[in-house]
Design a protein around this motif. Structure first.
Motif, PDB file in Angstrom:
ATOM      1  N   LEU A  35     -13.321   1.689  -4.538  1.00 49.55           N
ATOM      2  CA  LEU A  35     -12.114   1.886  -5.339  1.00 49.55           C
ATOM      3  C   LEU A  35     -11.015   2.542  -4.511  1.00 49.55           C
ATOM      4  O   LEU A  35      -9.844   2.138  -4.557  1.00 49.55           O
ATOM      5  CB  LEU A  35     -12.488   2.780  -6.530  1.00 49.55           C
ATOM      6  N   LYS A  36     -11.414   3.531  -3.732  1.00 47.75           N
ATOM      7  CA  LYS A  36     -10.441   4.210  -2.862  1.00 47.75           C
ATOM      8  C   LYS A  36      -9.867   3.229  -1.846  1.00 47.75           C
ATOM      9  O   LYS A  36      -8.670   3.234  -1.560  1.00 47.75           O
ATOM     10  CB  LYS A  36     -11.111   5.378  -2.122  1.00 47.75           C
ATOM     11  N   ASN A  37     -10.753   2.383  -1.310  1.00 49.40           N
ATOM     12  CA  ASN A  37     -10.281   1.400  -0.326  1.00 49.40           C
ATOM     13  C   ASN A  37      -9.303   0.410  -0.928  1.00 49.40           C
ATOM     14  O   ASN A  37      -8.309   0.048  -0.297  1.00 49.40           O
ATOM     15  CB  ASN A  37     -11.481   0.624   0.256  1.00 49.40           C
ATOM     16  N   ILE A  38      -9.607  -0.020  -2.143  1.00 47.50           N
ATOM     17  CA  ILE A  38      -8.713  -0.981  -2.800  1.00 47.50           C
ATOM     18  C   ILE A  38      -7.347  -0.335  -3.039  1.00 47.50           C
ATOM     19  O   ILE A  38      -6.306  -0.936  -2.793  1.00 47.50           O
ATOM     20  CB  ILE A  38      -9.348  -1.490  -4.120  1.00 47.50           C
ATOM     21  N   ARG A  39      -7.383   0.911  -3.482  1.00 50.11           N
ATOM     22  CA  ARG A  39      -6.108   1.619  -3.720  1.00 50.11           C
ATOM     23  C   ARG A  39      -5.289   1.716  -2.435  1.00 50.11           C
ATOM     24  O   ARG A  39      -4.098   1.443  -2.403  1.00 50.11           O
ATOM     25  CB  ARG A  39      -6.381   3.014  -4.274  1.00 50.11           C
ATOM     26  N   ARG A  40      -6.003   2.084  -1.361  1.00 52.75           N
ATOM     27  CA  ARG A  40      -5.340   2.219  -0.066  1.00 52.75           C
ATOM     28  C   ARG A  40      -4.756   0.864   0.365  1.00 52.75           C
ATOM     29  O   ARG A  40      -3.605   0.769   0.786  1.00 52.75           O
ATOM     30  CB  ARG A  40      -6.347   2.722   0.969  1.00 52.75           C
ATOM     31  N   TYR A  41      -5.549  -0.176   0.231  1.00 54.61           N
ATOM     32  CA  TYR A  41      -5.122  -1.511   0.656  1.00 54.61           C
ATOM     33  C   TYR A  41      -3.864  -1.945  -0.110  1.00 54.61           C
ATOM     34  O   TYR A  41      -2.892  -2.422   0.485  1.00 54.61           O
ATOM     35  CB  TYR A  41      -6.255  -2.515   0.414  1.00 54.61           C
ATOM     36  N   LEU A  42      -3.875  -1.729  -1.420  1.00 55.29           N
ATOM     37  CA  LEU A  42      -2.743  -2.180  -2.238  1.00 55.29           C
ATOM     38  C   LEU A  42      -1.487  -1.370  -1.962  1.00 55.29           C
ATOM     39  O   LEU A  42      -0.387  -1.918  -1.895  1.00 55.29           O
ATOM     40  CB  LEU A  42      -3.097  -2.084  -3.725  1.00 55.29           C
ATOM     41  N   THR A  43      -1.638  -0.068  -1.806  1.00 55.53           N
ATOM     42  CA  THR A  43      -0.448   0.786  -1.726  1.00 55.53           C
ATOM     43  C   THR A  43       0.089   0.942  -0.306  1.00 55.53           C
ATOM     44  O   THR A  43       1.240   1.327  -0.128  1.00 55.53           O
ATOM     45  CB  THR A  43      -0.720   2.177  -2.331  1.00 55.53           C
ATOM     46  N   LYS A  44      -0.731   0.632   0.688  1.00 57.37           N
ATOM     47  CA  LYS A  44      -0.253   0.779   2.083  1.00 57.37           C
ATOM     48  C   LYS A  44       0.364  -0.518   2.606  1.00 57.37           C
ATOM     49  O   LYS A  44       1.034  -0.525   3.634  1.00 57.37           O
ATOM     50  CB  LYS A  44      -1.398   1.218   3.010  1.00 57.37           C
ATOM     51  N   ASN A  45       0.108  -1.622   1.931  1.00 60.30           N
ATOM     52  CA  ASN A  45       0.654  -2.908   2.385  1.00 60.30           C
ATOM     53  C   ASN A  45       1.710  -3.414   1.396  1.00 60.30           C
ATOM     54  O   ASN A  45       1.732  -2.991   0.237  1.00 60.30           O
ATOM     55  CB  ASN A  45      -0.464  -3.945   2.470  1.00 60.30           C
ATOM     56  N   SER A  46       2.553  -4.320   1.892  1.00 60.77           N
ATOM     57  CA  SER A  46       3.449  -4.965   0.937  1.00 60.77           C
ATOM     58  C   SER A  46       3.287  -6.483   0.991  1.00 60.77           C
ATOM     59  O   SER A  46       3.962  -7.219   0.276  1.00 60.77           O
ATOM     60  CB  SER A  46       4.901  -4.567   1.191  1.00 60.77           C
ATOM     61  N   ALA A  47       2.387  -6.965   1.851  1.00 58.74           N
ATOM     62  CA  ALA A  47       2.054  -8.398   1.876  1.00 58.74           C
ATOM     63  C   ALA A  47       0.544  -8.510   1.835  1.00 58.74           C
ATOM     64  O   ALA A  47      -0.170  -7.731   2.484  1.00 58.74           O
ATOM     65  CB  ALA A  47       2.599  -9.044   3.140  1.00 58.74           C
ATOM     66  N   TYR A  48       0.046  -9.462   1.059  1.00 62.77           N
ATOM     67  CA  TYR A  48      -1.396  -9.647   0.910  1.00 62.77           C
ATOM     68  C   TYR A  48      -1.714 -11.104   1.164  1.00 62.77           C
ATOM     69  O   TYR A  48      -1.174 -11.979   0.475  1.00 62.77           O
ATOM     70  CB  TYR A  48      -1.841  -9.241  -0.500  1.00 62.77           C
ATOM     71  N   GLY A  49      -2.571 -11.360   2.149  1.00 69.78           N
ATOM     72  CA  GLY A  49      -2.839 -12.734   2.520  1.00 69.78           C
ATOM     73  C   GLY A  49      -1.529 -13.387   2.953  1.00 69.78           C
ATOM     74  O   GLY A  49      -0.606 -12.703   3.418  1.00 69.78           O
ATOM     75  N   LYS A  50      -1.434 -14.699   2.770  1.00 68.61           N
ATOM     76  CA  LYS A  50      -0.213 -15.396   3.229  1.00 68.61           C
ATOM     77  C   LYS A  50       0.895 -15.393   2.179  1.00 68.61           C
ATOM     78  O   LYS A  50       2.066 -15.531   2.491  1.00 68.61           O
ATOM     79  CB  LYS A  50      -0.570 -16.853   3.579  1.00 68.61           C
TER      80      LYS A  50
END
Ligand code: ADP
Length: 361
Positions: A35-50
């Protein structure tokens, strides 16, 4: 459980993610690493995949949802990429969490099985229009700069956005311009009816524009339209009457969607004229045609319902000031100033927000 609301539309999937900022030490200790990783992934990036994007300019900080304080994030991706989205979610460990996600839009039905199979997620489904209205009212009251109108919409030098005080909203028309168009009359938070709509919406604009110009994205279509001139494509009052037609108080270069003698694309029966127009002109004419048609239907609805304020939402208005200004002008002009066109900053995300708010799991 991360707090997600999804609106899986015909063209775009909208995902809002509420990031709690008031997590207690006990809660943090109990939270699983995934859950922590998902939060980090979503909030630290602004592009996901292509093709996934986070609209960072729309992010809302310090808001309260279900008694929790936190940040609301706004993410979108093409619904056609749902397979890749689910694969990405799976790769981030989503399937190991026991989760329910609240979802609305047609895709909540279409993809329900895929969510279960790929990421072990159940969808809590909510009504699309209920969600739209709940989400819109919540965001409008939470964000003081949400609602605005365009002043001097026909004068590029003077035209600008002006904040609008929408604290006493009822009644109003809500025109949702997505792939298609829905028009609702809203009399109170739980009192509304769908009064009209049209299948000629944002999806029609994009489809026709791709056909006519060979463009491949909404952004490209809008960019082309910005450089084009629709009067080289449409048949105008002056083409028919040879000048201003005073009796109807119509300026000669106006393409009046509600004045049947004039027609969109009316010059394109001539081979010569077809050879003389550019991709930009065709894109502009398509945009103007679709927008004016929506404006015209909206005006009739407003007249029928005796409602004077119209709120336009939906992703068709994303990065699309041309249509917003046209709608602003059309509402004002054809009603002699009694109708007001209003717009909202989070234009396409209200359905997703609304279903998140309705969730109480
Ligand atoms: P739906 O829920 O039907 O998908 P939306 O409110 O998301 O409706 O609006 C979809 C419309 O928004 C498209 O038909 C298109 O006109 C416009 N649009 C804006 N941005 C994009 C984009 N990045 N990709 C595709 N269409 C877009």
């Amino acid at each position: 459980m991360p707090w997600f609301g999804m609106d899986i539309g015909g063209t775009l999937s909208k995902l809002v993610y509420f990031e709690p900022k008031d997590i207690t030490r006990d809660e943090a200790d109990a939270e699983v690493e995934t859950l922590k990783n998902i939060r980090r992934y979503l909030t630290k990036n602004s592009a996901y995949g292509k093709t996934g994007h986070r609209d960072t300019h729309l992010q809302m900080n310090n808001i309260t949802i279900h008694g929790r304080k936190g940040t609301l994030h706004f993410i979108r991706f093409p619904t056609s990429e749902m397979g890749n989205f689910l694969a990405l979610a799976k790769s981030k460990g989503m399937a190991t969490l026991v989760t329910t996600v609240c979802a609305t839009g047609g895709g909540a039905f279409k993809f329900e099985e895929n969510f279960k199979r790929e990421v072990n997620m159940s969808l809590a489904k909510f009504d699309e229009l209920d969600s739209l209205i709940h989400g819109m009212l919540y965001i409008e009251t939470t964000n003081s700069h949400e609602c605005y109108y365009w002043s001097n919409p026909t004068d590029d030098a003077l035209c600008h956005k002006v904040p609008y005080d929408f604290s006493e909203p009822y009644p109003f028309l809500l025109v949702n311009i997505g792939s298609g168009v829905s028009i609702l009359a809203v009399y109170g938070p739980n009192n509304y009816k769908r009064i009209s709509g049209t299948s000629l919406g944002g999806g029609t604009f994009l489809g026709l524009c791709c056909l006519l110009t060979g463009c491949n994205s909404f952004e490209e279509a809008i960019e082309l339209a910005a450089g084009g001139d629709s009067t080289r494509v449409d048949k105008l009052v002056k083409d028919i009457y040879g000048g201003d037609y005073d009796r109807f108080d119509l300026p000669g270069d106006l393409v009046a969607s509600s004045f049947p003698q004039l027609c969109s694309f009316g010059q394109m029966n001539s081979k010569e004229r077809r050879n003389a127009v550019s991709k930009e002109d065709l894109a502009r004419a398509t945009l103007v045609t679709i927008t004016n048609n929506i404006g015209s239907i909206t005006r009739m609805c407003a007249l029928n319902e005796k409602i004077e304020r119209v709120v336009f939402v939906g992703n068709f208005l994303r990065v699309n000031p041309i249509s917003m200004k046209l709608l602003a002008y059309a509402m004002d002009y054809w009603s002699n100033g009694t109708l007001k066109a209003l717009f909202l900053e989070h234009e396409g995300y209200f359905g997703a927000v609304g279903c998140l708010l309705q969730f109480n799991g």
